[in-house]
Design a protein around this motif. Structure first.
Motif, mmCIF file in Angstrom:
data_model
loop_
_atom_site.group_PDB
_atom_site.id
_atom_site.type_symbol
_atom_site.label_atom_id
_atom_site.label_comp_id
_atom_site.label_asym_id
_atom_site.label_seq_id
_atom_site.Cartn_x
_atom_site.Cartn_y
_atom_site.Cartn_z
ATOM 1 N N CYS A 1 0.765 -1.442 0.002
ATOM 2 C CA CYS A 1 -0.036 0.077 0.035
ATOM 3 C C CYS A 1 1.017 1.098 0.037
ATOM 4 N N GLY A 2 2.216 1.104 0.239
ATOM 5 C CA GLY A 2 3.090 2.173 -0.003
ATOM 6 C C GLY A 2 3.542 2.647 -1.115
ATOM 7 N N LYS A 3 4.718 3.322 -1.375
ATOM 8 C CA LYS A 3 5.100 3.863 -2.447
ATOM 9 C C LYS A 3 5.765 2.818 -3.450
ATOM 10 N N GLU A 4 6.366 1.990 -2.756
ATOM 11 C CA GLU A 4 7.088 0.902 -3.440
ATOM 12 C C GLU A 4 6.097 -0.091 -4.112
ATOM 13 N N GLY A 5 4.977 -0.206 -3.587
ATOM 14 C CA GLY A 5 3.844 -1.133 -3.998
ATOM 15 C C GLY A 5 3.165 -0.292 -5.179
ATOM 16 N N ALA A 6 3.116 1.011 -4.948
ATOM 17 C CA ALA A 6 2.714 1.749 -5.824
ATOM 18 C C ALA A 6 3.331 1.811 -7.445
ATOM 19 N N GLU A 7 4.625 2.100 -7.037
ATOM 20 C CA GLU A 7 5.169 1.966 -8.538
ATOM 21 C C GLU A 7 5.354 0.623 -9.246
ATOM 22 N N ILE A 8 5.319 -0.585 -8.399
ATOM 23 C CA ILE A 8 5.108 -1.840 -8.861
ATOM 24 C C ILE A 8 3.743 -1.993 -9.723
ATOM 25 N N LEU A 9 2.636 -1.301 -9.018
ATOM 26 C CA LEU A 9 1.246 -1.537 -9.519
ATOM 27 C C LEU A 9 1.478 -0.704 -11.057
ATOM 28 N N ALA A 10 1.848 0.275 -10.990
ATOM 29 C CA ALA A 10 1.899 1.108 -11.960
ATOM 30 C C ALA A 10 2.541 0.850 -13.054
ATOM 31 N N SER A 11 3.693 0.086 -12.976
ATOM 32 C CA SER A 11 4.603 -0.452 -14.158
ATOM 33 C C SER A 11 3.810 -1.495 -14.953
ATOM 34 N N THR A 12 2.642 -2.171 -14.085
ATOM 35 C CA THR A 12 1.749 -2.900 -14.832
ATOM 36 C C THR A 12 0.372 -2.498 -15.438
ATOM 37 N N GLY A 13 0.396 -1.206 -15.187
ATOM 38 C CA GLY A 13 -0.649 -0.287 -15.851
ATOM 39 C C GLY A 13 -1.939 -0.332 -14.776
ATOM 40 N N THR A 14 -1.590 -0.585 -13.631
ATOM 41 C CA THR A 14 -2.697 -0.504 -12.853
ATOM 42 C C THR A 14 -2.598 0.930 -11.932
ATOM 43 N N ILE A 15 -3.824 1.404 -11.590
ATOM 44 C CA ILE A 15 -3.580 2.493 -10.761
ATOM 45 C C ILE A 15 -3.693 2.435 -9.376
ATOM 46 N N PRO A 16 -2.586 2.847 -8.604
ATOM 47 C CA PRO A 16 -2.620 2.542 -7.261
ATOM 48 C C PRO A 16 -3.021 3.599 -6.405
ATOM 49 N N ALA A 17 -3.174 3.456 -5.287
ATOM 50 C CA ALA A 17 -3.809 4.557 -4.355
ATOM 51 C C ALA A 17 -2.892 5.375 -4.006
ATOM 52 N N VAL A 18 -1.669 5.250 -3.782
ATOM 53 C CA VAL A 18 -0.831 6.303 -3.993
ATOM 54 C C VAL A 18 -0.419 6.916 -5.374
ATOM 55 N N MET A 19 -0.725 7.988 -5.605
ATOM 56 C CA MET A 19 -0.604 8.569 -6.957
ATOM 57 C C MET A 19 0.252 9.977 -6.843
ATOM 58 N N ASN A 20 1.334 9.754 -7.589
ATOM 59 C CA ASN A 20 2.211 11.025 -7.901
ATOM 60 C C ASN A 20 2.852 11.057 -9.389
ATOM 61 N N SER A 21 3.632 12.123 -9.634
ATOM 62 C CA SER A 21 3.966 12.293 -10.988
ATOM 63 C C SER A 21 4.601 10.997 -11.436
ATOM 64 N N THR A 22 5.651 10.412 -10.544
ATOM 65 C CA THR A 22 6.469 9.241 -10.992
ATOM 66 C C THR A 22 5.258 8.208 -11.278
ATOM 67 N N VAL A 23 4.389 7.824 -10.382
ATOM 68 C CA VAL A 23 3.503 6.594 -10.703
ATOM 69 C C VAL A 23 2.750 6.919 -11.891
ATOM 70 N N SER A 24 2.122 8.077 -12.129
ATOM 71 C CA SER A 24 1.350 8.566 -13.278
ATOM 72 C C SER A 24 2.119 8.203 -14.576
ATOM 73 N N ASP A 25 3.232 8.561 -14.655
ATOM 74 C CA ASP A 25 4.373 8.450 -15.814
ATOM 75 C C ASP A 25 4.660 6.942 -16.023
ATOM 76 N N LEU A 26 4.620 6.229 -14.806
ATOM 77 C CA LEU A 26 4.736 4.627 -15.064
ATOM 78 C C LEU A 26 3.567 4.073 -15.603
ATOM 79 N N VAL A 27 2.411 4.478 -15.393
ATOM 80 C CA VAL A 27 0.998 4.035 -15.798
ATOM 81 C C VAL A 27 1.144 4.309 -17.460
ATOM 82 N N SER A 28 1.221 5.560 -17.634
ATOM 83 C CA SER A 28 1.143 5.843 -19.090
ATOM 84 C C SER A 28 2.302 5.191 -19.782
#
Length: 447
Positions: free
Chosen positions: A351-378
């Motif tokens: 549920c933290g930042k590490e998990g958020a970046e892993i989720l984002a790298s698979t195209g999944t929207i995490p609960a913790v959202m920042n510019s790094t995570v958003s860029d990872l999703v897209s």
């Protein structure tokens, strides 16, 4: 030496069970002794093997791309831990989970909680461990969840932590639009414009049908259109605001613009299967479908919807574009979990930042959202980037929980589901269904 130690501990555990059974104590005492002895034996086994197994309840293992990357990353940091997933199925997941946790045989350490009604059921049954002390001791900054945790706090306590924050968007098949010579959906469409667009794409030729829109059988696929103005919620007890949306969808259904609800209900067609057939132009669905769609296209399983995109949800007149519905997926610790401290470590990771970046790298929207995570999703492999809508569709303006926390969530959900089914299948008129919702939900709220 390890085998000898383990044998001694197991023998002691068996002796404890035997003594408890022969004593004159109550059944409760006997059960407690048995349970305690078994737990000690389990701990000894894990200590001897040098690895602890955490059991995690999930659904749709085969359709979910982020489970294994999360597990791999956590196990790499914790080589003495093994995460074991248990798939309870998606259809009745919350019902099965509640049954498991209220029974005597459940040994889950971490549970995934699918929705707010399911969360409230577990809280009301007293089967979840409050997380507040763990959050405080770990120094977790709850502001990173942008107010979500405040919306799921019950009587001052937090029993779950979000790891996904999905929201509804409009998926579309570009090939259908291209073939029809129709411009793609935009990120600023009123419902009137959306309905007209869906109708312009429908083709009723037998064997070559094209549906301008698709609505899954969930009530949320129709009812939640009505809460985008921020003035109404689904638990108010008054539902007249739903009428124009039911009339729009039923009109499309009658005119063959979308598939018949009764047929979908009977066949049990999954929304992913409907879109994968390649004859659905637009489908309103949550962002959770993004990672599945990318994965199935990448592996070659989906061949008829490879050219897809997303757009922001349509909106009522006067409502800000980008207003949509949020649905959070969370993790909790059962009150009877065998390894609560270690379970919290896993939850804090996911549920933290590490998990958020892993989720984002698979195209999944995490609960913790920042510019790094958003860029990872897209930037994830397979995410559409060249259509003018998809990347921007990830930016929302107003997020409304599908169902706010209420002690009567489960009862309200049952009423809304029953009325939705009756309206969509033709068993009731829209007015009759709304009247039934008004009457029954108001009675529940008055209890």
């Amino acid at each position: 030496m390890k085998k000898r130690t383990l044998s001694i501990v197991l023998a002691c555990a068996m002796a404890a069970v035997s003594l408890a059974g022969c004593g004159g104590g109550s059944k409760e005492t006997t059960a407690a002794s048995t349970e305690g002895a078994a737990a000690e034996a389990t701990k000894a086994t894990e200590a001897a093997g040098g690895q602890t197994t955490l059991k995690w309840s999930v659904w749709d293992i085969g359709l979910t791309t982020y489970y294994q990357p999360l597990i791999d990353a956590f196990e790499k940091e914790h080589p003495d831990v093994k995460i074991e997933m248990v798939d309870l199925g998606s259809t009745d997941y919350q019902t099965v989970l509640a049954t498991e946790l209220t029974g005597s045989g459940s040994d889950f350490d971490v549970v995934t909680i699918k929705d707010v009604p399911g969360y409230m059921t577990l809280v009301n049954k007293g089967v979840l461990e409050p997380l507040d002390s763990y959050i405080q001791s770990s120094g977790v900054d709850l502001t990173q969840y942008k107010g979500l945790t405040e919306q799921i706090t019950v009587d001052g306590k937090l029993y779950e932590l979000p790891f996904r924050n999905d929201f509804w968007v409009l998926f579309y098949n570009k090939d259908i639009f291209d073939k029809a010579g129709v411009a793609y959906p935009t990120n600023d469409m009123t419902f009137e414009q959306y309905d007209a667009l869906a109708r312009s794409l429908a083709v009723e030729t037998p064997g070559q049908e094209v549906y301008g829109a698709h609505y899954h059988t969930w009530r949320s696929a129709v009812q939640l259109f009505g809460v985008l103005d921020g003035k109404n919620t689904i638990i108010d007890g008054k539902y007249e605001f739903l009428k124009p949306y039911y009339e729009m969808v039923l009109g499309e259904q009658e005119d063959g613009v979308c598939q018949d609800y009764a047929t979908l209900k009977t066949s049990g067609l999954h929304y992913s299967g409907a879109f994968a057939q390649g004859n659905v132009a637009m489908m309103n669905m949550g962002t959770w479908f993004i990672s599945t769609l990318m994965d199935k296209v990448r592996t070659g399983e989906y061949t008829d919807c490879t050219n897809w995109g997303i757009a922001k949800y349509p909106h009522a007149d006067g409502v800000e574009p980008g207003s949509t519905l949020a649905t959070i997926t969370t993790l909790g610790i059962p009150a009877k979990a065998p390894h609560k401290d270690l379970a919290w470590e896993f939850i804090n990771f996911v549920c933290g930042k590490e998990g958020a970046e892993i989720l984002a790298s698979t195209g999944t929207i995490p609960a913790v959202m920042n510019s790094t995570v958003s860029d990872l999703v897209s930037s994830a492999d397979g995410f559409p980037k060249d259509d003018g809508t998809s990347v921007e569709a990830l930016n929302t303006s107003n997020l409304y929980l599908e169902m706010p926390v209420n002690a009567k969530n489960s009862e309200i959900e049952t009423v809304l589901n029953e009325a939705h089914d009756a309206i969509m299948s033709g068993g009731m008129s829209v007015d009759e269904g709304i009247a039934q919702m008004d009457e029954k939900v108001s009675a529940i709220l008055a209890q």
